[in-house]
Structure formats: C-alpha cells, structure tokens
Design a protein around this motif. Structure first.
Motif, PDB file in Angstrom:
ATOM      1  N   VAL A 140      48.106  26.587  38.984  1.00 36.60           N
ATOM      2  CA  VAL A 140      47.012  27.394  38.454  1.00 36.60           C
ATOM      3  C   VAL A 140      46.952  28.763  39.116  1.00 36.60           C
ATOM      4  CG1 VAL A 140      44.489  27.564  38.236  1.00 36.60           C
ATOM      5  CG2 VAL A 140      45.653  25.373  37.826  1.00 36.60           C
ATOM      6  N   VAL A 141      46.934  29.786  38.263  1.00 33.33           N
ATOM      7  CA  VAL A 141      46.622  31.143  38.673  1.00 33.33           C
ATOM      8  C   VAL A 141      45.206  31.385  38.163  1.00 33.33           C
ATOM      9  CG1 VAL A 141      47.148  33.594  38.386  1.00 33.33           C
ATOM     10  CG2 VAL A 141      49.007  31.903  38.468  1.00 33.33           C
ATOM     11  N   ALA A 142      44.287  31.624  39.067  1.00 30.13           N
ATOM     12  CA  ALA A 142      42.892  31.824  38.683  1.00 30.13           C
ATOM     13  C   ALA A 142      42.520  33.283  38.887  1.00 30.13           C
ATOM     14  CB  ALA A 142      41.984  30.920  39.508  1.00 30.13           C
ATOM     15  N   ALA A 143      41.842  33.842  37.910  1.00 27.31           N
ATOM     16  CA  ALA A 143      41.397  35.232  37.994  1.00 27.31           C
ATOM     17  C   ALA A 143      39.882  35.264  37.896  1.00 27.31           C
ATOM     18  CB  ALA A 143      42.020  36.053  36.868  1.00 27.31           C
ATOM     19  N   ALA A 144      39.272  35.985  38.809  1.00 31.49           N
ATOM     20  CA  ALA A 144      37.823  36.154  38.819  1.00 31.49           C
ATOM     21  C   ALA A 144      37.528  37.526  39.416  1.00 31.49           C
ATOM     22  CB  ALA A 144      37.157  35.062  39.644  1.00 31.49           C
ATOM     23  N   ARG A 145      36.274  37.929  39.345  1.00 29.88           N
ATOM     24  CA  ARG A 145      35.907  39.228  39.906  1.00 29.88           C
ATOM     25  C   ARG A 145      34.988  39.023  41.098  1.00 29.88           C
ATOM     26  NH1 ARG A 145      32.754  43.340  36.269  1.00 29.88           N
ATOM     27  NH2 ARG A 145      31.062  42.001  36.910  1.00 29.88           N
ATOM     28  N   GLY A 146      35.378  39.586  42.211  1.00 25.92           N
ATOM     29  CA  GLY A 146      34.546  39.574  43.402  1.00 25.92           C
ATOM     30  C   GLY A 146      34.956  38.519  44.409  1.00 25.92           C
ATOM     31  N   GLU A 177      33.216  36.354  46.283  1.00 24.67           N
ATOM     32  CA  GLU A 177      32.587  35.028  46.231  1.00 24.67           C
ATOM     33  C   GLU A 177      33.260  34.146  45.188  1.00 24.67           C
ATOM     34  OE1 GLU A 177      28.262  32.862  45.500  1.00 24.67           O
ATOM     35  OE2 GLU A 177      28.352  35.041  45.609  1.00 24.67           O
ATOM     36  N   ARG A 178      33.522  34.700  44.037  1.00 20.76           N
ATOM     37  CA  ARG A 178      34.149  33.927  42.957  1.00 20.76           C
ATOM     38  C   ARG A 178      35.591  33.573  43.290  1.00 20.76           C
ATOM     39  NH1 ARG A 178      32.057  36.196  37.225  1.00 20.76           N
ATOM     40  NH2 ARG A 178      29.849  35.981  37.654  1.00 20.76           N
ATOM     41  N   THR A 179      36.337  34.529  43.811  1.00 21.11           N
ATOM     42  CA  THR A 179      37.733  34.240  44.129  1.00 21.11           C
ATOM     43  C   THR A 179      37.827  33.213  45.254  1.00 21.11           C
ATOM     44  OG1 THR A 179      37.842  36.216  45.534  1.00 21.11           O
ATOM     45  CG2 THR A 179      38.667  36.432  43.272  1.00 21.11           C
ATOM     46  N   ALA A 180      36.934  33.298  46.233  1.00 23.60           N
ATOM     47  CA  ALA A 180      36.941  32.305  47.323  1.00 23.60           C
ATOM     48  C   ALA A 180      36.641  30.919  46.775  1.00 23.60           C
ATOM     49  CB  ALA A 180      35.922  32.689  48.397  1.00 23.60           C
ATOM     50  N   ARG A 181      35.713  30.821  45.841  1.00 23.70           N
ATOM     51  CA  ARG A 181      35.361  29.517  45.269  1.00 23.70           C
ATOM     52  C   ARG A 181      36.554  28.914  44.520  1.00 23.70           C
ATOM     53  NH1 ARG A 181      33.592  24.887  45.426  1.00 23.70           N
ATOM     54  NH2 ARG A 181      32.033  24.184  43.971  1.00 23.70           N
ATOM     55  N   LEU A 182      37.286  29.729  43.793  1.00 24.60           N
ATOM     56  CA  LEU A 182      38.457  29.233  43.062  1.00 24.60           C
ATOM     57  C   LEU A 182      39.564  28.799  44.022  1.00 24.60           C
ATOM     58  CD1 LEU A 182      38.393  31.770  40.140  1.00 24.60           C
ATOM     59  CD2 LEU A 182      38.112  29.297  39.942  1.00 24.60           C
ATOM     60  N   ALA A 183      39.700  29.512  45.124  1.00 20.27           N
ATOM     61  CA  ALA A 183      40.683  29.097  46.132  1.00 20.27           C
ATOM     62  C   ALA A 183      40.284  27.745  46.724  1.00 20.27           C
ATOM     63  CB  ALA A 183      40.796  30.157  47.224  1.00 20.27           C
ATOM     64  N   VAL A 212      45.025  33.107  43.477  1.00 18.51           N
ATOM     65  CA  VAL A 212      43.747  33.621  43.000  1.00 18.51           C
ATOM     66  C   VAL A 212      43.805  35.142  43.081  1.00 18.51           C
ATOM     67  CG1 VAL A 212      41.252  33.663  43.336  1.00 18.51           C
ATOM     68  CG2 VAL A 212      42.537  31.567  43.834  1.00 18.51           C
ATOM     69  N   VAL A 213      43.472  35.787  41.977  1.00 18.15           N
ATOM     70  CA  VAL A 213      43.468  37.247  41.927  1.00 18.15           C
ATOM     71  C   VAL A 213      42.089  37.742  41.503  1.00 18.15           C
ATOM     72  CG1 VAL A 213      45.937  37.489  41.493  1.00 18.15           C
ATOM     73  CG2 VAL A 213      44.375  37.245  39.567  1.00 18.15           C
ATOM     74  N   ASP A 214      41.741  38.919  41.978  1.00 16.19           N
ATOM     75  CA  ASP A 214      40.472  39.561  41.634  1.00 16.19           C
ATOM     76  C   ASP A 214      40.760  40.574  40.536  1.00 16.19           C
ATOM     77  OD1 ASP A 214      38.182  41.173  41.469  1.00 16.19           O
ATOM     78  OD2 ASP A 214      37.783  41.015  43.623  1.00 16.19           O
ATOM     79  N   TYR A 215      40.308  40.290  39.318  1.00 16.51           N
ATOM     80  CA  TYR A 215      40.620  41.193  38.214  1.00 16.51           C
ATOM     81  C   TYR A 215      39.802  42.473  38.264  1.00 16.51           C
ATOM     82  CZ  TYR A 215      36.728  39.015  35.587  1.00 16.51           C
ATOM     83  OH  TYR A 215      35.515  38.528  35.192  1.00 16.51           O
ATOM     84  N   GLY A 216      38.957  42.601  39.256  1.00 14.08           N
ATOM     85  CA  GLY A 216      38.292  43.883  39.498  1.00 14.08           C
ATOM     86  C   GLY A 216      39.204  44.851  40.231  1.00 14.08           C
TER      87      GLY A 216
END
Length: 191
Positions: A12-18, A20-26, A33-37
């Motif tokens: 899984v490659v998870a993309a989120a912004r910020g 807090e969100r990226t840490a949660r996905l990790a 995990v990438v930050d799309y921001g």
C-alpha cells in the motif's frame, strides 16, 4: 481502504495531506506514505515503484490526476469522491493510450456486492469487532459542532466525524412536583 488493501495482501502506498494524517496511515501499516500537500509527492512514489496497479481516488482534482498518472499499463482508477471540489478529469485517450480502466465505486457497484450495502456494512463491522480494522474517527463535543464543520471543510478532521452530546445534567426533584390527580392537573402545589 488502506486497511482493507493491507488485509488483502497488497503493498500500500497511502497519500494524505498533513503530518497527522500521514502518521496515522503509517501506523496502520502502509509501506509508503506520501503527503500530497507536498509538491513532489508523486515523484516520491515514482522513485520507489514503476507504476501502481490500483488507485483509490477520493480526492479528485489535480491530486487525483497526479495519482492517475502513476498508474502502470493495465492499472485501474477507482474513484469514490472528490474532496478537492471536483472529480479527477480523464478522457478516453487516457484509457486507450495507457490501457487503464476507470470507474466509480459508489452506488450500483456497492449494491451489487454479495449482500448489497447491508452485507458490506456487516463485513466491515465484523472486521472492526475482531480488531482487524481500526476506525479513523475524530470526535467533537456537540457544543463544538461549528468547529467540527469547519475542520471538515478545511480537511483537518481525520476519518469520520462524530459529534458527542454532553452527558445529561443531573436533575434534582422540584420542591413542588407536578402530579395528575383525576381530571384535575395540580402544578406547584396549586390547583
């Protein structure tokens, strides 16, 4: 969706912004995990993978388009929302030239699953109850509903938003209780 993909054995490659969100996905176990921001988030994915086979797109807009560009030949774009304000734009040239497929996940497709939407809900709740999935929920006191709404609009809420009512205040008995006596109503000790 990341939890379901991990459970199915996907990388899984998870993309989120910020952060807090990226840490949660990790924490949930995504391998990347990438930050799309961040401007170069798609390049980070390309450095590690020579294309992805499936994109679940709930953001749409330019982020969804960048995710579509990460698809390998034969890949699939599964759209389910557009929190950016507009859906991912694509046309038949994208499908034909790249040999990809695209579709919308919600609606008739969900109803066509075994057991329909109630079956999907039951299977999801079973996974939650068994501890195989962890819900992503942001809670707010009911009195802070305006802040919860602002956080939703500003995309600061993580997962689903739940408003929690304040506990009921303990009431003391009135000094002159109200009682019904026959056809007459007595209130406050007066008739």
């Amino acid at each position: 969706m990341a939890q379901a993909a991990l459970e199915a054995g996907a990388e899984v490659v998870a993309a989120a912004r910020g952060p807090e969100r990226t840490a949660r996905l990790a924490e949930l176990g995504a391998q990347l995990v990438v930050d799309y921001g961040e401007r170069d988030w798609a390049a980070t994915v390309r450095e590690r993978y020579d294309g992805v086979t499936l994109v679940h797109d709930g953001v749409g807009g330019v982020v969804g388009r960048a995710a579509l560009e990460l698809l390998a030949p034969g890949g699939r774009l599964a759209m389910f929302g557009y929190s950016s304000g507009g859906p991912t734009r694509l046309d038949t040239d994208d499908l034909v030239d790249r040999g990809i497929t695209a579709g919308w996940l919600l609606g008739p497709r969900m109803a066509a699953l075994p057991g329909g939407i109630p079956g999907l809900a039951r299977r999801s709740l079973d996974r939650l109850a068994a501890g195989r999935w962890r819900p992503l929920v942001s809670t707010y006191p009911l009195a802070e509903a305006a802040r919860a709404h602002a956080d939703l609009e500003g995309r600061r809420a993580l997962g689903k938003v739940v408003l929690v009512p304040e506990p009921a205040a303990t009431t003391r008995p009135a000094t002159n209780p109200v009682a019904t006596v026959g056809p007459d109503l007595q209130t406050g000790g007066h008739r």
